[in-house]
Design a protein around this motif. Structure first.
Motif, PDB file in Angstrom:
ATOM      1  N   THR A 175       0.779  -1.260  -0.009  1.00 16.02           N
ATOM      2  CA  THR A 175       0.136   0.080  -0.113  1.00 16.02           C
ATOM      3  C   THR A 175       0.956   1.192  -0.140  1.00 16.02           C
ATOM      4  O   THR A 175       1.831   1.115   0.753  1.00 16.02           O
ATOM      5  CB  THR A 175      -0.929   0.110   1.066  1.00 16.02           C
ATOM      6  OG1 THR A 175      -1.606  -1.430   1.328  1.00 16.02           O
ATOM      7  CG2 THR A 175      -1.600   1.283   1.077  1.00 16.02           C
ATOM      8  N   GLY A 176       0.598   2.206  -0.912  1.00 16.52           N
ATOM      9  CA  GLY A 176       1.401   3.304  -0.764  1.00 16.52           C
ATOM     10  C   GLY A 176       0.539   4.391  -0.182  1.00 16.52           C
ATOM     11  O   GLY A 176      -0.641   4.544  -0.781  1.00 16.52           O
ATOM     12  N   ILE A 177       1.144   5.504   0.480  1.00 12.35           N
ATOM     13  CA  ILE A 177       0.459   6.425   1.164  1.00 12.35           C
ATOM     14  C   ILE A 177       1.232   7.882   0.373  1.00 12.35           C
ATOM     15  O   ILE A 177       2.264   7.858   0.702  1.00 12.35           O
ATOM     16  CB  ILE A 177       0.307   6.580   2.634  1.00 12.35           C
ATOM     17  CG1 ILE A 177      -0.499   5.415   3.175  1.00 12.35           C
ATOM     18  CG2 ILE A 177       0.079   8.092   2.964  1.00 12.35           C
ATOM     19  CD1 ILE A 177      -0.657   5.667   4.560  1.00 12.35           C
ATOM     20  N   VAL A 178       0.339   8.493  -0.152  1.00 13.74           N
ATOM     21  CA  VAL A 178       0.990   9.659  -0.856  1.00 13.74           C
ATOM     22  C   VAL A 178       0.500  10.859  -0.318  1.00 13.74           C
ATOM     23  O   VAL A 178      -0.691  11.227   0.374  1.00 13.74           O
ATOM     24  CB  VAL A 178       1.021  10.023  -2.349  1.00 13.74           C
ATOM     25  CG1 VAL A 178       1.877   9.158  -3.161  1.00 13.74           C
ATOM     26  CG2 VAL A 178      -0.505   9.790  -2.757  1.00 13.74           C
ATOM     27  N   GLY A 179       1.214  12.251  -0.090  1.00 13.48           N
ATOM     28  CA  GLY A 179       0.664  13.363   0.433  1.00 13.48           C
ATOM     29  C   GLY A 179       1.982  14.302   0.524  1.00 13.48           C
ATOM     30  O   GLY A 179       2.951  13.974   0.373  1.00 13.48           O
ATOM     31  N   GLU A 180       1.730  15.572   0.485  1.00 17.11           N
ATOM     32  CA  GLU A 180       2.628  16.684   0.411  1.00 17.11           C
ATOM     33  C   GLU A 180       3.257  16.678   1.640  1.00 17.11           C
ATOM     34  O   GLU A 180       2.864  15.810   2.858  1.00 17.11           O
ATOM     35  CB  GLU A 180       2.143  17.951   0.168  1.00 17.11           C
ATOM     36  CG  GLU A 180       1.416  18.003  -0.992  1.00 17.11           C
ATOM     37  CD  GLU A 180       0.653  19.489  -1.287  1.00 17.11           C
ATOM     38  OE1 GLU A 180       1.176  20.533  -1.776  1.00 17.11           O
ATOM     39  OE2 GLU A 180      -0.616  19.385  -0.831  1.00 17.11           O
ATOM     40  N   SER A 181       4.715  17.476   1.914  1.00 16.53           N
ATOM     41  CA  SER A 181       4.910  17.515   3.244  1.00 16.53           C
ATOM     42  C   SER A 181       4.053  18.207   4.352  1.00 16.53           C
ATOM     43  O   SER A 181       3.564  18.798   4.101  1.00 16.53           O
ATOM     44  CB  SER A 181       6.182  18.462   3.113  1.00 16.53           C
ATOM     45  OG  SER A 181       7.108  17.814   2.123  1.00 16.53           O
TER      46      SER A 181
ATOM     47  N   LEU B 198       8.084   1.588   5.027  1.00 17.79           N
ATOM     48  CA  LEU B 198       9.100   2.074   4.505  1.00 17.79           C
ATOM     49  C   LEU B 198       8.630   3.737   4.280  1.00 17.79           C
ATOM     50  O   LEU B 198       7.761   3.947   3.736  1.00 17.79           O
ATOM     51  CB  LEU B 198       9.407   1.665   2.967  1.00 17.79           C
ATOM     52  CG  LEU B 198       9.652   0.164   2.748  1.00 17.79           C
ATOM     53  CD1 LEU B 198       8.770  -0.650   2.181  1.00 17.79           C
ATOM     54  CD2 LEU B 198      11.074   0.172   2.298  1.00 17.79           C
ATOM     55  N   ASP B 199       9.511   4.673   5.131  1.00 16.84           N
ATOM     56  CA  ASP B 199       9.146   5.932   5.034  1.00 16.84           C
ATOM     57  C   ASP B 199      10.117   6.644   4.009  1.00 16.84           C
ATOM     58  O   ASP B 199      11.264   6.716   4.141  1.00 16.84           O
ATOM     59  CB  ASP B 199       9.389   6.556   6.323  1.00 16.84           C
ATOM     60  CG  ASP B 199       8.915   7.943   6.654  1.00 16.84           C
ATOM     61  OD1 ASP B 199       8.391   8.476   5.593  1.00 16.84           O
ATOM     62  OD2 ASP B 199       8.869   8.560   7.680  1.00 16.84           O
ATOM     63  N   GLU B 200       9.496   7.111   3.110  1.00 21.53           N
ATOM     64  CA  GLU B 200      10.253   7.908   2.063  1.00 21.53           C
ATOM     65  C   GLU B 200      11.560   6.906   1.539  1.00 21.53           C
ATOM     66  O   GLU B 200      12.696   7.531   1.950  1.00 21.53           O
ATOM     67  CB  GLU B 200      10.570   9.221   2.616  1.00 21.53           C
ATOM     68  CG  GLU B 200       9.582  10.091   2.843  1.00 21.53           C
ATOM     69  CD  GLU B 200       8.933  10.878   1.809  1.00 21.53           C
ATOM     70  OE1 GLU B 200       9.406  10.663   0.611  1.00 21.53           O
ATOM     71  OE2 GLU B 200       8.080  11.796   2.117  1.00 21.53           O
TER      72      GLU B 200
ATOM     73  N   ARG C 237       8.711 -12.912   0.088  1.00 21.49           N
ATOM     74  CA  ARG C 237       8.524 -13.241   1.658  1.00 21.49           C
ATOM     75  C   ARG C 237       7.001 -13.023   2.046  1.00 21.49           C
ATOM     76  O   ARG C 237       6.702 -13.316   3.140  1.00 21.49           O
ATOM     77  CB  ARG C 237       9.408 -12.333   2.386  1.00 21.49           C
ATOM     78  CG  ARG C 237      10.845 -12.653   2.125  1.00 21.49           C
ATOM     79  CD  ARG C 237      11.680 -11.835   3.394  1.00 21.49           C
ATOM     80  NE  ARG C 237      12.928 -12.484   3.647  1.00 21.49           N
ATOM     81  CZ  ARG C 237      13.411 -12.278   4.768  1.00 21.49           C
ATOM     82  NH1 ARG C 237      13.161 -11.861   5.591  1.00 21.49           N
ATOM     83  NH2 ARG C 237      14.789 -13.130   4.556  1.00 21.49           N
ATOM     84  N   GLY C 238       6.326 -12.652   1.007  1.00 22.24           N
ATOM     85  CA  GLY C 238       4.962 -12.605   1.375  1.00 22.24           C
ATOM     86  C   GLY C 238       4.518 -11.516   2.522  1.00 22.24           C
ATOM     87  O   GLY C 238       3.660 -11.792   3.391  1.00 22.24           O
ATOM     88  N   LEU C 239       5.338 -10.645   2.475  1.00 23.96           N
ATOM     89  CA  LEU C 239       5.301  -9.322   3.302  1.00 23.96           C
ATOM     90  C   LEU C 239       3.809  -8.438   3.037  1.00 23.96           C
ATOM     91  O   LEU C 239       3.097  -8.698   2.017  1.00 23.96           O
ATOM     92  CB  LEU C 239       6.208  -8.275   2.908  1.00 23.96           C
ATOM     93  CG  LEU C 239       7.968  -8.925   3.146  1.00 23.96           C
ATOM     94  CD1 LEU C 239       8.739  -8.083   3.023  1.00 23.96           C
ATOM     95  CD2 LEU C 239       7.837  -9.430   4.668  1.00 23.96           C
ATOM     96  N   THR C 240       3.452  -7.735   3.970  1.00 17.56           N
ATOM     97  CA  THR C 240       2.617  -6.560   4.020  1.00 17.56           C
ATOM     98  C   THR C 240       3.411  -5.326   4.238  1.00 17.56           C
ATOM     99  O   THR C 240       4.063  -5.148   4.962  1.00 17.56           O
ATOM    100  CB  THR C 240       1.639  -6.686   5.237  1.00 17.56           C
ATOM    101  OG1 THR C 240       0.867  -8.369   5.050  1.00 17.56           O
ATOM    102  CG2 THR C 240       0.413  -5.843   5.106  1.00 17.56           C
ATOM    103  N   THR C 241       3.161  -4.668   2.880  1.00 11.46           N
ATOM    104  CA  THR C 241       4.139  -3.363   3.028  1.00 11.46           C
ATOM    105  C   THR C 241       3.472  -2.038   2.935  1.00 11.46           C
ATOM    106  O   THR C 241       2.330  -1.790   2.205  1.00 11.46           O
ATOM    107  CB  THR C 241       5.125  -3.601   1.758  1.00 11.46           C
ATOM    108  OG1 THR C 241       5.835  -4.956   1.906  1.00 11.46           O
ATOM    109  CG2 THR C 241       6.076  -2.578   1.919  1.00 11.46           C
ATOM    110  N   LEU C 242       3.688  -1.132   3.798  1.00 12.54           N
ATOM    111  CA  LEU C 242       3.520   0.302   3.705  1.00 12.54           C
ATOM    112  C   LEU C 242       4.514   1.227   3.008  1.00 12.54           C
ATOM    113  O   LEU C 242       5.483   1.278   3.845  1.00 12.54           O
ATOM    114  CB  LEU C 242       2.609   0.626   4.971  1.00 12.54           C
ATOM    115  CG  LEU C 242       2.232   2.132   4.987  1.00 12.54           C
ATOM    116  CD1 LEU C 242       0.559   2.015   4.118  1.00 12.54           C
ATOM    117  CD2 LEU C 242       1.597   2.498   6.383  1.00 12.54           C
ATOM    118  N   VAL C 243       4.253   1.697   2.041  1.00 15.41           N
ATOM    119  CA  VAL C 243       5.290   2.864   1.477  1.00 15.41           C
ATOM    120  C   VAL C 243       4.609   4.239   1.662  1.00 15.41           C
ATOM    121  O   VAL C 243       3.672   4.726   1.144  1.00 15.41           O
ATOM    122  CB  VAL C 243       5.714   2.314   0.072  1.00 15.41           C
ATOM    123  CG1 VAL C 243       6.721   3.434  -0.688  1.00 15.41           C
ATOM    124  CG2 VAL C 243       6.025   1.110  -0.093  1.00 15.41           C
TER     125      VAL C 243
END
Lengths: 336, 329
Positions: free
Chosen positions: B36-42, B177-179, B203-209
């Motif tokens: 899952t990706g989270i986008v947004g400005e600073s 993963l933060d930036e 590895r079958g991970l659950t990932t947040l970017v």
């Protein structure tokens, strides 16, 4: 290892060059201080009716030494002696070589200064960590304020205060000399006891005078490291608290080693005041007396010793850095 | 299956103006095995949200409400002390921005790896080192040499791979993963993203970017969530959201991306500036100040997240358009 040796060799070469420069400067400055004790004695003898040649001979006998030749010839003589570690003969202690006088005085300065500095370094660094960790609480405030206050008080004021409180008002500690003269010197419990008793106030003064500085320096260093990303990273990786604490402490203490080395050299300067106040016969007191008596050889020797101590302390700090900071180490390898 | 369920999460920061929310009432599910990706400005609150997943919001901030359920762990917001510490690193891996120095400068990577192992009671440290070497090798590096290196001897891209290794070596199944590619050059960035995708699948991970770069999300994420002023304004499958953004902010973001081909003038910057903690509207829609579709209702009513198929969008205008479409249909 070769990189380490090369670094050491470079330091020694630079140190020797600095000693040469200091020896030269102090030689000429010392000899340009107005007033000449031997001339004074010589004139006194001549005016009392003695034959000038006999008077000159008498002075030579009295001091076992008489400057001859031009200033330049004296300088060459002096430097030649320096190469053989011969600093000449003290005028105030007739017949005694300067090196011997310096060695005798050094033991009363080096030990108290080292003890005081290391004591305040250890306590100050630990308190600095607390002041940083508890910086928003009352303990942190108390530590920081007491540090600032102590840091601001001059050494000699501190020495006078401590002397007044413990020596006079409470009268529990001696403020004069190195030992009770009624106790026979020797390796006996009584003598060691009186040595420690007499050293307490000078050591305490050295320690308290620098303690405030260590608290403030360590506090700001720890606060900086606490804000570093790798500390948060270590916490987010679930590192044990004790390990995170070690990461903080080791990184925060690095810059303090430089200050420690520099202050080691400077503390001999502080000894001038403190030994005077506690009548402690170390290098500081010796320096004052040699200046009062225009004892050129002794003065020059004292300056050289202080210079040498500062240079050695700096070399030690730099070499220590290569051991504890990998960034410095690899910089050396890259340059080699 | 859901690996992570964030529900009604609100994180506030203490300021001279009182406690202000940096993340407000955010709900998000991370399906197991997804990226899952989270986008947004600073300043949109995305890093605060990322830290919340480890219950690691730094003071003066705190999680004021909501829960973060992590499979096999329970609600991490309720975890404290030793149990929280053990969960970090072992169950949830966190990878820092590459520009940040996430390694102790005075210790080699290998020694820090051992510190990590000891912290988590790893019995077989040899096996841990082997695993680390393998992971590093997998990412195209000489594992033995990297473990023997200090941080300053590694490049930004190498450090980042070391960070990924440290996040995975204890077998964490949720990775944040933060930036991850900020401050890396384009080629290194592409390499890192490829590595993330491969290891994730392997590895079958659950990932947040977390990122401000839509390109990064388009590259790796299955699902995309858009954050603005502490709110999730739109979320859904990445392809769908990018192809037909429904929230005016998402549309603005996508329009603002310059293309490799075509006129640079085609990229349109979003007018106005993102709100700060103090300027985020307390009621109504957080985006209305910069919104081309602003309506009266936006001033006072916070738009609820409404579902459009697999998509969740929090916008009054979108809701109305959807309603009209349904009426006409």
């Amino acid at each position: 290892m070769t990189a380490f040796l090369r670094r050491l060799a470079g330091h020694v070469a630079r140190g020797l060059a600095m000693i040469f420069v200091v020896a030269t400067i102090s030689f000429f400055i010392v000899r340009n201080i107005p007033g000449d004790p031997m001339l004074a004695l010589y004139e006194k003898l001549v005016t009392s009716g003695m034959d000038p040649a006999a008077a000159s001979q008498a002075v030579r006998v009295a001091y076992g030494f008489y400057p001859s030749g031009s200033l330049w010839e004296q300088y060459v003589d002096y430097m030649g002696g320096l190469l053989r570690l011969d600093l000449g003969t003290s005028v105030t202690n007739p017949g005694a070589p300067v090196t011997g006088v310096l060695a005798e005085a050094s033991k009363w300065t080096v030990l108290p200064v080292l003890a005081g500095t290391l004591l305040s370094f250890l306590v100050g660094v630990i308190m600095g960590v607390y002041a940083a960790v508890r910086r928003s609480g009352r303990l942190g405030d108390i530590l920081a304020i007491s540090g600032s206050l102590l840091h601001g008080v001059p050494q000699y004021v501190l020495a006078l205060l401590l002397g007044a409180i413990f020596g006079t008002t409470l009268a529990i500690l001696p403020t004069d000399g190195t030992a009770d003269i009624l106790i026979e010197p020797g390796f006996t419990p009584e003598y060691i006891g009186t040595l420690i008793e007499h050293a307490t106030l000078p050591v305490l003064t050295y320690a308290l005078a620098s303690y405030g500085g260590w608290i403030l320096a360590m506090k700001s260093s720890v606060v900086t490291v606490l804000g570093d990303d790798f500390i948060l990273a270590a916490e987010l990786r679930g590192m044990k608290r004790s390990i995170v604490f070690r990461y903080i402490a080791r990184n925060a203490i690095l810059p303090l080693f430089t200050i420690l080395a520099i202050s080691m050299g400077l503390l001999f300067a502080g000894a001038v005041f403190i030994e005077r106040i506690f009548n402690y016969p170390g290098l500081g007191l010796m320096l004052i007396e040699s200046v009062t008596n225009r004892d050129y050889a002794l003065m020059g020797g004292a300056f050289l010793l202080i210079t040498g101590a500062t240079i050695v302390a700096n070399i030690a700090a730099d070499l220590l850095y290569t051991v504890i900071d990998p960034r410095v180490r690899s910089g050396e390898e890259a340059a080699a | 299956m859901t690996a992570v369920r964030i529900d009604g999460l609100t994180v506030v920061y203490k300021t001279p103006l009182g406690e202000l929310p940096a993340v407000r009432d955010v709900s998000l599910e991370l399906p197991a095995g997804s990226i899952t990706g989270i986008v947004g400005e600073s300043g949109s609150g995305k890093s605060t949200l990322a830290l919340s997943l480890l219950n690691a919001v730094q003071p003066p901030g705190r999680i004021a409400a909501g829960s973060v359920e992590i499979g096999g762990l329970g609600d991490i917001v309720g975890l404290k002390g030793e149990r929280l510490r053990q969960a970090r690193g072992a169950k949830i891996g966190y990878v820092f921005q590459a520009a940040q120095n996430s390694l102790n400068p005075l210790k080699t990577v290998g020694k820090q790896l051992l510190d990590l192992g000891r912290s988590h009671g790893v019995a077989d440290l040899r096996a841990l080192v082997r695993e680390a070497r393998e992971l590093l090798g997998r990412m195209g590096m000489d594992g033995a040499r990297v473990l023997d290196s200090y941080q300053h001897e590694l490049s930004g891209g190498m450090r980042q791979r070391v960070g990924i290794m440290l996040a995975l070596v204890l077998n964490a199944h949720v990775v944040v993963l933060d930036e991850p590619t900020t401050a890396l050059d384009m080629i290194t960035q592409a390499t890192i993203l490829k590595i993330i995708r491969e290891i994730h699948a392997e590895r079958g991970l659950t990932t947040l970017v977390i990122t401000h770069d839509i390109g990064v999300v388009a590259e790796v994420a299955d699902r995309l969530a858009v954050m603005y002023g502490g709110r999730l304004v739109e979320q859904g499958p990445t392809r769908e959201v990018l192809a037909s953004p429904r929230h005016p902010y998402t549309r603005g973001l996508i329009r603002a991306i310059p293309r490799l081909t075509g006129d640079i003038g085609l990229a349109q910057a979003l007018p106005g500036r993102p709100p700060t903690l103090a300027t985020v509207p307390r009621e109504g829609c957080v985006f209305r100040e910069r919104c081309p579709l602003r309506m009266e209702v936006c001033e006072s009513v916070d738009p609820p997240s409404a579902a459009y198929g697999e998509r969740l969008v929090a916008c009054h205008a979108t809701a109305m358009a959807g309603a009209t479409r349904e009426e006409t249909a």
